[in-house]
Design a protein around this motif. Structure first.
Motif, PDB file in Angstrom:
ATOM      1  N   ARG A 257       6.846 -79.129 -48.573  1.00 35.99           N
ATOM      2  CA  ARG A 257       6.411 -80.390 -49.076  1.00 35.99           C
ATOM      3  C   ARG A 257       7.923 -81.191 -49.615  1.00 35.99           C
ATOM      4  O   ARG A 257       8.716 -80.445 -49.826  1.00 35.99           O
ATOM      5  CB  ARG A 257       5.928 -79.980 -50.469  1.00 35.99           C
ATOM      6  CG  ARG A 257       4.397 -79.447 -50.247  1.00 35.99           C
ATOM      7  CD  ARG A 257       3.550 -79.335 -51.440  1.00 35.99           C
ATOM      8  NE  ARG A 257       2.163 -78.926 -50.954  1.00 35.99           N
ATOM      9  CZ  ARG A 257       1.028 -79.723 -51.377  1.00 35.99           C
ATOM     10  NH1 ARG A 257       1.288 -80.796 -51.919  1.00 35.99           N
ATOM     11  NH2 ARG A 257      -0.157 -79.084 -50.704  1.00 35.99           N
ATOM     12  N   PHE A 258       7.704 -82.509 -49.556  1.00 38.88           N
ATOM     13  CA  PHE A 258       8.812 -83.223 -49.945  1.00 38.88           C
ATOM     14  C   PHE A 258       8.519 -84.268 -50.993  1.00 38.88           C
ATOM     15  O   PHE A 258       7.290 -84.512 -50.991  1.00 38.88           O
ATOM     16  CB  PHE A 258       9.441 -83.987 -48.636  1.00 38.88           C
ATOM     17  CG  PHE A 258       9.917 -83.120 -47.598  1.00 38.88           C
ATOM     18  CD1 PHE A 258      11.197 -82.913 -47.624  1.00 38.88           C
ATOM     19  CD2 PHE A 258       9.109 -82.660 -46.455  1.00 38.88           C
ATOM     20  CE1 PHE A 258      12.034 -82.387 -46.407  1.00 38.88           C
ATOM     21  CE2 PHE A 258       9.913 -81.962 -45.646  1.00 38.88           C
ATOM     22  CZ  PHE A 258      11.153 -81.764 -45.588  1.00 38.88           C
TER      23      PHE A 258
ATOM     24  N   ASN B  11       2.346 -88.761 -54.830  1.00 35.96           N
ATOM     25  CA  ASN B  11       3.181 -88.191 -55.736  1.00 35.96           C
ATOM     26  C   ASN B  11       4.116 -87.104 -54.895  1.00 35.96           C
ATOM     27  O   ASN B  11       5.376 -86.695 -55.368  1.00 35.96           O
ATOM     28  CB  ASN B  11       2.159 -87.099 -56.588  1.00 35.96           C
ATOM     29  CG  ASN B  11       1.462 -87.913 -57.410  1.00 35.96           C
ATOM     30  OD1 ASN B  11       0.419 -88.198 -56.979  1.00 35.96           O
ATOM     31  ND2 ASN B  11       1.902 -88.422 -58.535  1.00 35.96           N
ATOM     32  N   GLU B  12       3.858 -86.721 -53.587  1.00 32.48           N
ATOM     33  CA  GLU B  12       4.669 -85.805 -52.756  1.00 32.48           C
ATOM     34  C   GLU B  12       4.133 -85.959 -51.523  1.00 32.48           C
ATOM     35  O   GLU B  12       2.847 -86.573 -51.209  1.00 32.48           O
ATOM     36  CB  GLU B  12       4.708 -84.459 -53.019  1.00 32.48           C
ATOM     37  CG  GLU B  12       3.317 -83.835 -53.169  1.00 32.48           C
ATOM     38  CD  GLU B  12       3.643 -81.996 -53.818  1.00 32.48           C
ATOM     39  OE1 GLU B  12       4.790 -81.852 -53.852  1.00 32.48           O
ATOM     40  OE2 GLU B  12       2.558 -81.686 -54.088  1.00 32.48           O
TER      41      GLU B  12
ATOM     42  N   ASN C 258       9.189 -75.935 -53.092  1.00 31.08           N
ATOM     43  CA  ASN C 258       8.035 -75.651 -54.126  1.00 31.08           C
ATOM     44  C   ASN C 258       7.917 -74.095 -54.447  1.00 31.08           C
ATOM     45  O   ASN C 258       7.153 -73.835 -55.472  1.00 31.08           O
ATOM     46  CB  ASN C 258       6.538 -76.474 -53.637  1.00 31.08           C
ATOM     47  CG  ASN C 258       6.279 -75.896 -52.353  1.00 31.08           C
ATOM     48  OD1 ASN C 258       7.304 -75.437 -51.546  1.00 31.08           O
ATOM     49  ND2 ASN C 258       5.046 -75.587 -52.008  1.00 31.08           N
ATOM     50  N   ILE C 259       8.848 -73.363 -53.631  1.00 28.24           N
ATOM     51  CA  ILE C 259       8.462 -71.628 -53.821  1.00 28.24           C
ATOM     52  C   ILE C 259      10.118 -71.601 -54.077  1.00 28.24           C
ATOM     53  O   ILE C 259      10.962 -71.322 -53.165  1.00 28.24           O
ATOM     54  CB  ILE C 259       8.010 -71.434 -52.656  1.00 28.24           C
ATOM     55  CG1 ILE C 259       6.680 -71.721 -52.284  1.00 28.24           C
ATOM     56  CG2 ILE C 259       7.821 -69.685 -52.902  1.00 28.24           C
ATOM     57  CD1 ILE C 259       6.085 -71.266 -50.952  1.00 28.24           C
TER      58      ILE C 259
ATOM     59  N   GLU D 192       1.279 -85.826 -44.572  1.00 25.50           N
ATOM     60  CA  GLU D 192       0.246 -86.258 -45.049  1.00 25.50           C
ATOM     61  C   GLU D 192       0.577 -86.452 -46.534  1.00 25.50           C
ATOM     62  O   GLU D 192       1.266 -85.691 -47.352  1.00 25.50           O
ATOM     63  CB  GLU D 192      -0.924 -84.754 -45.139  1.00 25.50           C
ATOM     64  CG  GLU D 192      -1.995 -85.344 -46.112  1.00 25.50           C
ATOM     65  CD  GLU D 192      -2.941 -83.879 -46.251  1.00 25.50           C
ATOM     66  OE1 GLU D 192      -3.838 -84.097 -46.665  1.00 25.50           O
ATOM     67  OE2 GLU D 192      -2.468 -82.853 -45.535  1.00 25.50           O
ATOM     68  N   PRO D 193       0.293 -87.638 -47.038  1.00 23.23           N
ATOM     69  CA  PRO D 193       0.640 -88.140 -48.576  1.00 23.23           C
ATOM     70  C   PRO D 193      -0.247 -87.352 -49.485  1.00 23.23           C
ATOM     71  O   PRO D 193      -1.415 -86.987 -49.197  1.00 23.23           O
ATOM     72  CB  PRO D 193       0.680 -89.719 -48.508  1.00 23.23           C
ATOM     73  CG  PRO D 193      -0.528 -89.722 -47.654  1.00 23.23           C
ATOM     74  CD  PRO D 193      -0.074 -88.741 -46.342  1.00 23.23           C
ATOM     75  N   VAL D 194       0.277 -86.696 -50.543  1.00 29.32           N
ATOM     76  CA  VAL D 194      -0.489 -86.120 -51.646  1.00 29.32           C
ATOM     77  C   VAL D 194      -0.515 -86.842 -52.852  1.00 29.32           C
ATOM     78  O   VAL D 194       0.501 -87.050 -53.400  1.00 29.32           O
ATOM     79  CB  VAL D 194      -0.196 -84.682 -51.731  1.00 29.32           C
ATOM     80  CG1 VAL D 194      -0.780 -83.993 -52.748  1.00 29.32           C
ATOM     81  CG2 VAL D 194      -0.036 -83.994 -50.573  1.00 29.32           C
ATOM     82  N   PHE D 195      -1.625 -87.281 -53.351  1.00 34.65           N
ATOM     83  CA  PHE D 195      -1.963 -87.864 -54.689  1.00 34.65           C
ATOM     84  C   PHE D 195      -2.371 -86.699 -55.768  1.00 34.65           C
ATOM     85  O   PHE D 195      -3.512 -86.031 -55.378  1.00 34.65           O
ATOM     86  CB  PHE D 195      -3.051 -88.947 -54.372  1.00 34.65           C
ATOM     87  CG  PHE D 195      -2.560 -90.206 -53.453  1.00 34.65           C
ATOM     88  CD1 PHE D 195      -1.809 -91.159 -53.797  1.00 34.65           C
ATOM     89  CD2 PHE D 195      -2.894 -89.852 -52.301  1.00 34.65           C
ATOM     90  CE1 PHE D 195      -1.425 -91.961 -52.634  1.00 34.65           C
ATOM     91  CE2 PHE D 195      -2.613 -90.878 -51.363  1.00 34.65           C
ATOM     92  CZ  PHE D 195      -1.841 -91.732 -51.407  1.00 34.65           C
TER      93      PHE D 195
END
Length: 82
Positions: free
Chosen positions: A23-24, A6-7, A54-55, A73-76
């Protein structure tokens, strides 16, 4: 079927020992910032802008020569602790 992140959480390790997380939304967005902003000025002591999306209302600048490591790091959504 592989999952799609998701990001992407990008961790910058600075030579002072500080760690910053940005974050991207896509890996291409990170690669664009990395190749256009960071790589050409990697030895520079001049500040460059780091996108903090994000801020709202905050920004960060960093000296590219002080970044010693980057971890992507991929974030799900399913892996976020609630």
């Amino acid at each position: 079927m592989p999952r799609t992140p998701n990001e992407y959480s990008v961790h910058l390790l600075l030579d002072s020992g500080h760690r910053e997380e940005i974050r991207f939304t896509t890996i291409q967005e990170f690669q664009k910032w990395y190749s256009a902003e960071l790589v050409p000025k990697s030895a520079s002591n001049d500040f460059i802008s780091v996108p903090i999306r994000n801020i709202q209302g905050e920004y960060m600048v960093v000296r590219p020569s002080r970044i010693i490591a980057i971890r992507v790091e991929p974030v799900f959504n399913s892996s976020i602790e609630r």
